[in-house]
Design an enzyme around this catalytic site. Structure first.
Site, PDB file in Angstrom:
ATOM      1  N   ARG A 402       0.863  -1.181   0.000  1.00 23.29           N
ATOM      2  CA  ARG A 402       0.000   0.000   0.000  1.00 23.29           C
ATOM      3  C   ARG A 402       0.893   1.222   0.000  1.00 23.29           C
ATOM      4  O   ARG A 402       1.950   1.235   0.625  1.00 23.29           O
ATOM      5  CB  ARG A 402      -0.899   0.045   1.238  1.00 23.29           C
ATOM      6  CG  ARG A 402      -1.842  -1.119   1.413  1.00 23.29           C
ATOM      7  CD  ARG A 402      -2.801  -0.861   2.578  1.00 23.29           C
ATOM      8  NE  ARG A 402      -3.455  -2.072   3.037  1.00 23.29           N
ATOM      9  CZ  ARG A 402      -4.557  -2.585   2.489  1.00 23.29           C
ATOM     10  NH1 ARG A 402      -5.114  -1.960   1.463  1.00 23.29           N
ATOM     11  NH2 ARG A 402      -5.102  -3.693   2.958  1.00 23.29           N
ATOM     12  N   ARG A 432      -6.287  -5.294  -0.262  1.00 21.57           N
ATOM     13  CA  ARG A 432      -7.722  -5.051  -0.235  1.00 21.57           C
ATOM     14  C   ARG A 432      -8.067  -3.568  -0.181  1.00 21.57           C
ATOM     15  O   ARG A 432      -7.543  -2.825   0.642  1.00 21.57           O
ATOM     16  CB  ARG A 432      -8.351  -5.766   0.961  1.00 21.57           C
ATOM     17  CG  ARG A 432      -9.862  -5.663   1.016  1.00 21.57           C
ATOM     18  CD  ARG A 432     -10.392  -6.446   2.192  1.00 21.57           C
ATOM     19  NE  ARG A 432     -10.235  -7.884   1.980  1.00 21.57           N
ATOM     20  CZ  ARG A 432      -9.987  -8.751   2.965  1.00 21.57           C
ATOM     21  NH1 ARG A 432      -9.817  -8.330   4.177  1.00 21.57           N
ATOM     22  NH2 ARG A 432      -9.891 -10.027   2.696  1.00 21.57           N
ATOM     23  N   HIS A 462       3.179  -9.504   1.241  1.00 22.69           N
ATOM     24  CA  HIS A 462       2.909  -8.567   2.329  1.00 22.69           C
ATOM     25  C   HIS A 462       4.189  -8.096   3.001  1.00 22.69           C
ATOM     26  O   HIS A 462       4.163  -7.195   3.844  1.00 22.69           O
ATOM     27  CB  HIS A 462       1.982  -9.252   3.344  1.00 22.69           C
ATOM     28  CG  HIS A 462       1.361  -8.338   4.338  1.00 22.69           C
ATOM     29  ND1 HIS A 462       1.682  -8.361   5.673  1.00 22.69           N
ATOM     30  CD2 HIS A 462       0.431  -7.359   4.197  1.00 22.69           C
ATOM     31  CE1 HIS A 462       0.986  -7.446   6.314  1.00 22.69           C
ATOM     32  NE2 HIS A 462       0.216  -6.819   5.448  1.00 22.69           N
ATOM     33  N   TYR A 495       0.307   5.416  12.288  1.00 17.81           N
ATOM     34  CA  TYR A 495       0.522   4.021  12.661  1.00 17.81           C
ATOM     35  C   TYR A 495       1.860   3.892  13.372  1.00 17.81           C
ATOM     36  O   TYR A 495       2.863   4.485  12.943  1.00 17.81           O
ATOM     37  CB  TYR A 495       0.574   3.111  11.428  1.00 17.81           C
ATOM     38  CG  TYR A 495      -0.727   2.871  10.712  1.00 17.81           C
ATOM     39  CD1 TYR A 495      -1.855   3.653  10.937  1.00 17.81           C
ATOM     40  CD2 TYR A 495      -0.830   1.846   9.784  1.00 17.81           C
ATOM     41  CE1 TYR A 495      -3.041   3.427  10.256  1.00 17.81           C
ATOM     42  CE2 TYR A 495      -2.010   1.610   9.097  1.00 17.81           C
ATOM     43  CZ  TYR A 495      -3.113   2.407   9.333  1.00 17.81           C
ATOM     44  OH  TYR A 495      -4.284   2.178   8.648  1.00 17.81           O
ATOM     45  N   HIS A 619       0.641  -0.951  15.153  1.00 18.33           N
ATOM     46  CA  HIS A 619       0.751  -1.740  13.930  1.00 18.33           C
ATOM     47  C   HIS A 619       2.027  -2.568  13.859  1.00 18.33           C
ATOM     48  O   HIS A 619       2.118  -3.501  13.073  1.00 18.33           O
ATOM     49  CB  HIS A 619       0.673  -0.798  12.715  1.00 18.33           C
ATOM     50  CG  HIS A 619       0.440  -1.488  11.411  1.00 18.33           C
ATOM     51  ND1 HIS A 619       1.420  -1.639  10.458  1.00 18.33           N
ATOM     52  CD2 HIS A 619      -0.671  -2.075  10.885  1.00 18.33           C
ATOM     53  CE1 HIS A 619       0.930  -2.273   9.413  1.00 18.33           C
ATOM     54  NE2 HIS A 619      -0.333  -2.559   9.646  1.00 18.33           N
TER      55      HIS A 619
END
Length: 739
Positions: A402, A432, A462, A495, A619
């Site tokens: 992202r 997503r 990821h 985060y 996070h």
């Protein structure tokens, strides 16, 4: 530091009974194999979102920030329906009856979810009514249509005709005008109209575009901080006659739909980008999962909308209040800094500043860790821009899961490619709700000459990795960045994450093998430092837990500390139960979902779990093992990772678990970050065996400690500050036992 007996807790505020079954009446021998040893994943998530909602009642937060927490809770719930509930309904539709690890069928889970969400959504509306009254006390008034003054109505009519009328679409519904498609999260006003000339009835809709602002600020005196605000639907209701001249309104009400937004990709897709573009178009037309209707809408009109959308009764929710509470975040645009958090400017890492901004020189000196958002994400951007402009850099490899809409990371990679460097970007299309943005970035990067790779069809990439290869003294040296968070400069300001920089040749070699694995399907052989999912990461965690069990059985100190977003994986949970029974001290900081039941005799009495919810979203993932020395200890094994303890992270994603070996960085992560998280008693919740939570509060005379505030004001992560361990005895972890 106060002793554990000084801690007190406050029960989670909820009008409902616990949504997980009370734990647990089974004998310990039966509990070892019973599904009851797990908390349901979906219900655990709803408990987490309850904790988010409770921050809207936290008087320690400024008022507008409390409104923001409410909007976050509402937005979270929308996504929960779009993905998790949609998945369960899909299973139910095709007759799947496989039970979850905690023993519930899809139908049983949906029934429990409906019960819990009904209470949660009601409490969200209750909280909004309370906050709305508090806003009035601060001069911020949300007015309903009848409350608009004559002067405001004149201004509002002009505004409506200029700014709203051209965007609104009035739709008569009859055989010649069938009920239109309502997109996901589409906000629509339904009307019962009567023609003035003959009284003929007609149903109609007013579609509200997603891009239009939900709240309209009415004019106020120049320089005044007071604000009167009206919602789009209330404003529109005043001027229905402009949209349907010759008709009178007999009944009206707003509704909103939430659709299935999960994506399925055919494994045989030859062109992954084109396949994703097609699937994203289908997502917009997904099945309706939830229909929200204003409770004041006439019953006949409600039935009309429900029938037109084909919704079952259990998919319809009446809202006694305001629809789309997630859009309350727009109120934050009001210029009221006195009602918001004091702005925080992150520090720039001192060691890089000491080297004149030369990232490579600072990393060559020794490993470096940067703690976001307390330390600036700009250092990651600087690392890549320096690589793009350095004539000695020959290659850059980068993962992108992202990033932001105007990403400096993407610009740096494009600049490097245009400068003739070999640049490879691993763009994950399956991130997503960011799929469209990632497709756009991949096209831009390809135009700049970047080699774009989309990874595996069946695995999400990821891992957060960046590698820069530089010519130095006739040889090649690799500089590596390993992160726990995304390469996203916006979320990096809110985060908590870790950026680890190293030129350790063994770690760099491992990272190169991971890149080759993603680009060429070449499984990395003999990784020397890091572990990678889905190949070796699970095994590494399993081995460490087994070692701690062996240490405990041998009478040596044994401890496990974990900090992550979710603990769901059944095998890992069972191993932690085994560790607890062997006497290993297991302490977890889990922000969100936790399917493990802590504190049960004969199963998990040595396991404590807490959650931190506050100004910043926790996070970072950190995993620590005592290695026979207990925790915290200089000889402990400490890792950072992109992976949570979930089956998807361990088995269906490319993830990295990276060891922290440098003594300074080791101390920063273990003795400062982890200890501060355990020490926090202002933003922490204790997880109970039944899945509910208690808010932890400092007892009278106990030191108040807020981990977020500590890191905002304490520069100790520069390596020059005092370790928290020196003032924080091991008992700070145990104090949860008596809370």
């Amino acid at each position: 530091m106060a002793d554990r007996s000084q801690a007190t807790v406050v029960k989670e505020e909820t009008a409902a009974e616990p949504i997980a079954p009370e734990a647990c009446s089974l004998p310990s021998s039966d509990l070892l194999t019973s599904p009851e040893r797990f908390i349901n994943r979906e219900l655990s998530w709803l408990h987490f979102n309850r904790r988010v909602l409770e921050e809207a009642a936290n008087e320690a937060h400024p008022l507008l920030e409390r409104v923001r927490f409410l909007s976050i809770s509402a937005n979270n719930l929308d996504e929960f329906f779009m993905v998790r509930v949609a998945g369960l309904r899909g299973q139910l539709k095709v007759g799947i009856t496989i039970k979850s690890p905690d023993g519930l069928t899809p139908a049983e889970q949906l029934a429990r979810i409906t019960e819990a969400v009904t209470v949660l959504a009601s409490d969200q509306q209750k909280r909004w009514r309370e906050l709305r009254q508090m806003l009035v006390g601060e001069g911020i008034v949300l007015v309903d249509g009848p409350e608009v003054t004559k002067k405001e109505r004149v201004w509002l009519e002009d505004y409506f005709l200029r700014q709203m009328f051209p965007l609104l679409t009035p739709l008569a519904i009859d055989p010649a005008h069938p009920f239109p498609f309502i997109p996901n999260l589409g906000f629509t006003i339904a009307l019962q109209l009567a023609r003035v000339s003959d009284g003929k009835a007609m149903n109609a809709l007013i579609r509200v575009p997603n891009k239009i602002e939900r709240f309209v600020r009415l004019p106020s005196a120049e320089g005044s901080s007071a604000a009167r605000v009206i919602t789009l639907e209330q404003a529109t209701g005043l001027f229905i006659g402009r949209l349907f001249p010759g008709y009178t309104v007999k009944g009206q009400g707003a509704f909103r739909v939430i659709r299935d937004s999960e994506i399925e990709i055919e494994e045989e897709a030859e062109d992954l980008v084109r396949e994703f573009e097609t699937v994203l178009k289908r997502r917009r037309r997904g099945t309706v999962i939830r229909l929200e209707l204003e409770a004041l809408m006439p019953a006949e009109l409600r039935k009309f909308v429900q029938r037109a959308l084909g919704c079952a009764d259990d998919e319809v929710f009446l809202v006694d209040g305001v629809l789309a509470l997630n859009e309350l975040s727009q109120i934050m645009s009001l210029d009221r800094p006195d009602l918001e958090f004091v702005p925080y400017n992150p520090r720039y890492p001192e060691r890089i500043r000491d080297h004149g901004g030369d990232c490579f020189a600072a990393i060559r000196q020794k490993d470096l860790i940067v703690h976001h958002p307390y330390e600036s994400f700009d250092v990651v951007v600087q690392f890549l821009y320096q690589a793009a402009r350095d004539p000695n850099v020959v290659a850059i490899k980068q993962t992108l899961y992202r990033t932001s809409s105007d990403s400096p990371i993407v610009k740096a990679l494009a600049e490097a490619a245009e400068a003739g460097k070999s640049v490879t970007a691993l763009v994950e299309l399956k991130a997503r709700f960011d799929e469209e943005a990632n497709i756009r970035w991949s096209r831009d990067l390809e135009r700049a000459g970047v080699q774009v790779v989309y990874g595996f069809i069946e695995l999400k990439t990821h891992a957060k990795l960046s590698m820069v290869v530089r010519r130095e003294g006739g040889a090649l040296t690799s500089y590596v960045h390993v992160g726990t968070g995304n390469y996203h400069p916006v979320t990096a300001r809110i985060y908590t994450d870790l950026s680890f920089f190293t030129s350790d040749p063994l770690i760099a070699s491992d990272v190169a093998k991971v890149f080759n694995y993603i680009t060429g399907y070449a499984e990395p052989a003999e990784l020397q430092r890091i572990a990678v999912s889905p190949l070796t990461l699970r095994d590494r965690i399993r081995e460490h837990i087994e070692q701690e069990i062996a240490h405990a059985k041998a009478g040596r100190p044994a401890a496990i500390w974990m900090k992550d977003n979710s603990v769901v994986d059944a095998e890992i949970i069972d191993m932690l139960y085994e560790a607890s029974r062997a006497g290993v001290a297991v302490d977890l900081v889990v922000r969100g979902i936790c399917c493990l039941r802590p504190g049960l005799p004969g199963l998990s009495e040595n396991i404590r779990v807490k959650s931190i919810i506050g100004r910043f979203l926790e996070h970072s993932r950190i995993y620590c093992f005592g290695l026979g020395h207990g925790l915290p200890h200089a000889k402990a094994a400490v890792y950072i990772s992109s992976a949570d303890m979930m089956p998807r992270n361990l088995d269906r994603r490319v993830e990295v678990l990276c060891p922290i070996l440098n003594p300074t960085v080791h101390e920063q992560v273990l003795d400062q970050i982890m200890v501060a998280n355990f020490k926090d008693n202002e933003q922490s919740w204790k997880l109970l065996p039944d899945g509910t939570s208690n808010r932890i509060k400092a007892a009278e005379g106990e030191e108040h400690f807020n981990a977020h505030k500590y890191f905002m004001t304490n520069p100790s992560l520069s390596g020059r500050g005092k370790s928290l361990k020196e003032s924080s005895p091991r008992s700070l972890i145990r104090r949860l036992d008596r809370a």
